[in-house]
Design an enzyme around this catalytic site. Sequence first.
Site, short mmCIF file in Angstrom:
data_model
loop_
_atom_site.label_atom_id
_atom_site.label_comp_id
_atom_site.label_asym_id
_atom_site.label_seq_id
_atom_site.Cartn_x
_atom_site.Cartn_y
_atom_site.Cartn_z
CG ASP A 62 -50.19 -11.44 -20.76
OD1 ASP A 62 -49.07 -11.54 -20.23
OD2 ASP A 62 -50.58 -10.42 -21.34
NE ARG A 84 -49.74 -22.97 -25.52
CZ ARG A 84 -49.61 -23.66 -26.65
NH1 ARG A 84 -48.41 -23.98 -27.09
NH2 ARG A 84 -50.67 -24.02 -27.34
CE LYS A 159 -49.88 -7.56 -21.50
NZ LYS A 159 -48.76 -8.43 -21.11
CD GLU A 200 -47.52 -3.88 -21.31
OE1 GLU A 200 -48.45 -4.69 -21.48
OE2 GLU A 200 -46.36 -4.24 -21.09
CD GLU A 202 -42.06 -3.52 -22.58
OE1 GLU A 202 -42.95 -4.33 -22.88
OE2 GLU A 202 -40.93 -3.85 -22.17
CE LYS A 242 -47.41 -5.19 -17.81
NZ LYS A 242 -47.84 -6.56 -17.63
CB SER A 313 -48.53 -5.74 -14.11
OG SER A 313 -49.07 -6.62 -15.08
CE1 TYR A 375 -45.92 -11.39 -21.24
CE2 TYR A 375 -43.78 -10.38 -21.56
CZ TYR A 375 -44.66 -11.07 -20.77
OH TYR A 375 -44.29 -11.48 -19.53
#
Length: 375
Positions: A62, A84, A159, A200, A202, A242, A313, A375
């Site tokens: 993603d 892409r 997400k 998530e 992180e 996540k 994931s 990301y």
Amino acid sequence: MGNSAPATAAASRPEDRCDAKARGPSATMTHQYPALTPEQKKELQDIAHRIVAPGKGILAADESTGSMAKRLNPIGVENTEENRRRYRVIFFHETLYQNTDDGVNFAKLIKDRGIVVGIKVDKGVVPLAGTNGETTTQGLDGLSERCAQYKKDGADFAKWRCVLKISETTPSELAIFENANVLARYASICQQNGIVPIVEPEILPDGDHDLKRCQYVTEKVLAAVYKALSDHHVYLEGTLLKPNMVTAGHSCPTKYSSEEIAMATVTALRRTVPPAVPGVTFLSGGQSEEEASVNLNAINNCPLPKPWALTFSYGRALQASALNAWKGQLNNEKAATEEFVKRAEANGLAALGKYESSGSGTAAAQSLYVANHAY
Ligand code: 13P
């Protein structure tokens, strides 16, 4: 609520009376109004369980348009919409509305194969002023409307990534609190629209901290996240977590075994993640493909009780070999698919604790670490 608040009149059952007495007047201060119907809850729970069914995991392809350049440039492929589209399946906003070469909508194709479609809904990290380079994640404006549309267009989960950093001075209380709160707002909005939120937070692997420090920070961050999810009345049975695995910083001189990483990771999760959460889907965080599979396998073999499904994931750790095999060439598509299937199968086995490593001499053992990864 002040000290003079009356004790609840509704405390008629013995356990309620006992509770109210034990906790004092403030025990009556919280109320939950109905937010989700039993049918909505059932739908969310069913989706979450399908995603983390035994041996299943998630391909996180993603990347935003900017991050796709980091995937495509190293293999000499230009970062265009067409390239892409040719490369990936699931799902940045753009991808949900793209079609295969034969004109079949991606989401439909994937769903027809029994795969659950998810979409990244955050709009990236922004600086948190007054902190030492920390961030929060934006994207709440219009999120409910976007989720409603994505649900109609075939997405069943979403997400949202928040990022925390470990250093002498971070993560700060402010960053922990703000990121926990924005994750909870996002999760609540998703659930109102029938979308399972993947939460998530992180913690980046940048730094030279040891395993213990990462475990400590992970526990503090996850505890704050679950407090915020509770405060926001998020239905935990219809969510997935996540997180990062608990690992030492990328430049830590001490190297830890996969068993040590597994023990630190499962200990941190057991201390903070309620058993109501159906599954934990780890990010790979710059580990090599092989490391990510071996560590997930060790986590599933960790001797502590584990009330959640523990699976993957992965972004980088599911894409690196496939990207190298593809290089943007049509006639490499078969080889790229084979590489992808190999990693998917390895991780499927690791999610069951049944992966046997093929050793560290392969391309899959190359580090995928990127400093300050976005990301
Ligand atoms: P990595 O597995 O590459 O860390 O990324 C997973 C992801 O989706 C991060 O948001």
